[in-house]
Design a protein around this motif. Structure first.
Motif, PDB file in Angstrom:
ATOM      1  N   ASN A  58      34.763  30.956 -22.521  1.00  0.00           N
ATOM      2  CA  ASN A  58      35.950  29.844 -22.400  1.00  0.00           C
ATOM      3  C   ASN A  58      35.500  28.393 -22.341  1.00  0.00           C
ATOM      4  O   ASN A  58      36.478  27.416 -22.626  1.00  0.00           O
ATOM      5  N   ALA A  59      34.382  28.407 -21.677  1.00  0.00           N
ATOM      6  CA  ALA A  59      34.139  26.828 -21.519  1.00  0.00           C
ATOM      7  C   ALA A  59      33.942  25.930 -22.930  1.00  0.00           C
ATOM      8  O   ALA A  59      34.179  25.086 -22.961  1.00  0.00           O
ATOM      9  N   TYR A  60      33.239  26.944 -23.862  1.00  0.00           N
ATOM     10  CA  TYR A  60      33.205  26.302 -25.278  1.00  0.00           C
ATOM     11  C   TYR A  60      34.350  25.902 -25.943  1.00  0.00           C
ATOM     12  O   TYR A  60      34.618  24.945 -26.277  1.00  0.00           O
ATOM     13  N   TYR A  61      35.317  27.023 -25.718  1.00  0.00           N
ATOM     14  CA  TYR A  61      36.630  26.700 -26.419  1.00  0.00           C
ATOM     15  C   TYR A  61      37.530  25.505 -25.833  1.00  0.00           C
ATOM     16  O   TYR A  61      38.142  24.875 -26.312  1.00  0.00           O
ATOM     17  N   ALA A  62      37.272  25.412 -24.493  1.00  0.00           N
ATOM     18  CA  ALA A  62      37.716  24.459 -23.660  1.00  0.00           C
ATOM     19  C   ALA A  62      37.146  22.998 -24.050  1.00  0.00           C
ATOM     20  O   ALA A  62      38.120  22.134 -24.397  1.00  0.00           O
ATOM     21  N   LYS A  63      35.963  22.998 -24.467  1.00  0.00           N
ATOM     22  CA  LYS A  63      35.527  21.714 -24.958  1.00  0.00           C
ATOM     23  C   LYS A  63      36.084  21.468 -26.279  1.00  0.00           C
ATOM     24  O   LYS A  63      36.164  20.292 -26.505  1.00  0.00           O
ATOM     25  N   VAL A  64      36.189  22.631 -27.092  1.00  0.00           N
ATOM     26  CA  VAL A  64      36.697  21.945 -28.528  1.00  0.00           C
ATOM     27  C   VAL A  64      38.078  21.702 -28.511  1.00  0.00           C
ATOM     28  O   VAL A  64      38.532  20.735 -29.159  1.00  0.00           O
ATOM     29  N   GLY A  65      38.858  22.245 -27.362  1.00  0.00           N
ATOM     30  CA  GLY A  65      40.130  21.710 -27.294  1.00  0.00           C
ATOM     31  C   GLY A  65      40.343  20.451 -26.506  1.00  0.00           C
ATOM     32  O   GLY A  65      41.574  20.208 -26.299  1.00  0.00           O
ATOM     33  N   GLY A  66      39.335  20.059 -25.807  1.00  0.00           N
ATOM     34  CA  GLY A  66      39.443  18.972 -24.873  1.00  0.00           C
ATOM     35  C   GLY A  66      40.277  19.142 -23.667  1.00  0.00           C
ATOM     36  O   GLY A  66      40.635  18.151 -23.151  1.00  0.00           O
ATOM     37  N   ILE A  67      39.961  20.374 -23.103  1.00  0.00           N
ATOM     38  CA  ILE A  67      40.778  20.460 -21.858  1.00  0.00           C
ATOM     39  C   ILE A  67      39.621  20.984 -20.808  1.00  0.00           C
ATOM     40  O   ILE A  67      38.525  21.433 -21.377  1.00  0.00           O
ATOM     41  N   SER A  68      39.867  21.146 -19.431  1.00  0.00           N
ATOM     42  CA  SER A  68      38.684  21.907 -18.760  1.00  0.00           C
ATOM     43  C   SER A  68      38.550  23.302 -18.795  1.00  0.00           C
ATOM     44  O   SER A  68      39.721  24.036 -19.152  1.00  0.00           O
ATOM     45  N   THR A  69      37.581  23.990 -18.300  1.00  0.00           N
ATOM     46  CA  THR A  69      37.367  25.161 -18.552  1.00  0.00           C
ATOM     47  C   THR A  69      38.668  25.901 -17.447  1.00  0.00           C
ATOM     48  O   THR A  69      38.966  26.972 -17.888  1.00  0.00           O
ATOM     49  N   ILE A  70      38.802  25.470 -16.412  1.00  0.00           N
ATOM     50  CA  ILE A  70      39.806  26.218 -15.374  1.00  0.00           C
ATOM     51  C   ILE A  70      40.879  26.187 -16.322  1.00  0.00           C
ATOM     52  O   ILE A  70      41.862  27.214 -16.211  1.00  0.00           O
ATOM     53  N   GLU A  71      41.598  25.082 -16.849  1.00  0.00           N
ATOM     54  CA  GLU A  71      42.857  24.982 -17.405  1.00  0.00           C
ATOM     55  C   GLU A  71      42.793  26.060 -18.728  1.00  0.00           C
ATOM     56  O   GLU A  71      43.652  26.794 -18.859  1.00  0.00           O
ATOM     57  N   MET A  72      41.735  26.203 -19.474  1.00  0.00           N
ATOM     58  CA  MET A  72      41.494  27.005 -20.380  1.00  0.00           C
ATOM     59  C   MET A  72      41.701  28.479 -19.869  1.00  0.00           C
ATOM     60  O   MET A  72      42.336  29.562 -20.614  1.00  0.00           O
TER      61      MET A  72
END
Length: 203
Positions: free
Chosen positions: A116-130
């Motif tokens: 999830n941390a990687y997809y969060a980075k791709v999406g420009g959001i935090s891991t917690i939000e992801m």
């Protein structure tokens, strides 16, 4: 599916989906003035500055998921919109819905996927939000993640046909989605498609 390996298909698919979602979001932005809509975890405080086209291009470039994931993600968005009519896709939530739907599709479809941390980075959001988005999306779908082969084929052939035969959908077409979600562009539902395929097989 061999057609998905066509190198010219994916860029056209990304462009078509981007335009489709853009028009749906714009239509629902106007509609929100007249119909009550809930605010969800997918809503941002402001409209993202990045366009839907650029955002989906970014996901396509860095998510490294299979081409099938984008078809499945589209199916998930369709299901989500139908199950959550008070949470229509608009300019404030479409980006988060996109990254979440692709991530969930990748986890369900692909043998290898990122955390999830990687997809969060791709999406420009935090891991917690992801994490929150993923959970809310799954509950919104009722954990209905399985996509039958005939359903996948029907959605894929619809998109392929639209890409080949006509330009991206107009704002007039997209405005119909206000009451019928994205399904208006398909003119059928999954249950009808399954029944029709069963009839064809029986012939």
């Amino acid at each position: 599916m061999a057609e998905l390996e066509n190198p010219s298909l994916m860029p056209n698919l990304i462009t078509y989906l981007s335009c489709l979602l853009q028009k749906v979001a714009e239509s629902n932005d106007v509609n929100c003035r007249f119909q009550p809509q809930k605010v969800s975890v997918f809503h941002g405080l402001t409209r993202p500055t990045i366009s839907i086209q650029s955002y989906l291009d970014r996901i396509y470039k860095y998510a490294n998921c299979s081409p099938s994931c984008f078809i499945v993600a589209y199916i998930y968005l369709d299901r989500f919109a139908k199950k959550k009519p008070t949470l229509p896709i608009n300019s404030f939530n479409v980006h988060r819905l996109l990254i979440t739907s692709v991530m969930v599709a990748a986890k369900f479809m692909d043998d290898i996927y990122y955390n999830n941390a990687y997809y969060a980075k791709v999406g420009g959001i935090s891991t917690i939000e992801m994490n929150y988005l993923e959970m809310d999306f799954l509950f919104g779908l009722g954990f209905h993640l399985n996509v039958a082969p005939n359903t996948f084929y029907t959605y894929f052939t619809y998109l392929q046909r639209e890409i080949m035969l006509q330009p991206p959908p107009s704002i007039a077409e997209s405005s119909l989605s206000l009451d019928r979600s994205l399904k208006v562009h398909l003119c059928f539902n999954e249950e009808e498609s399954s029944h029709q395929n069963q009839q064809q097989l029986a012939v």
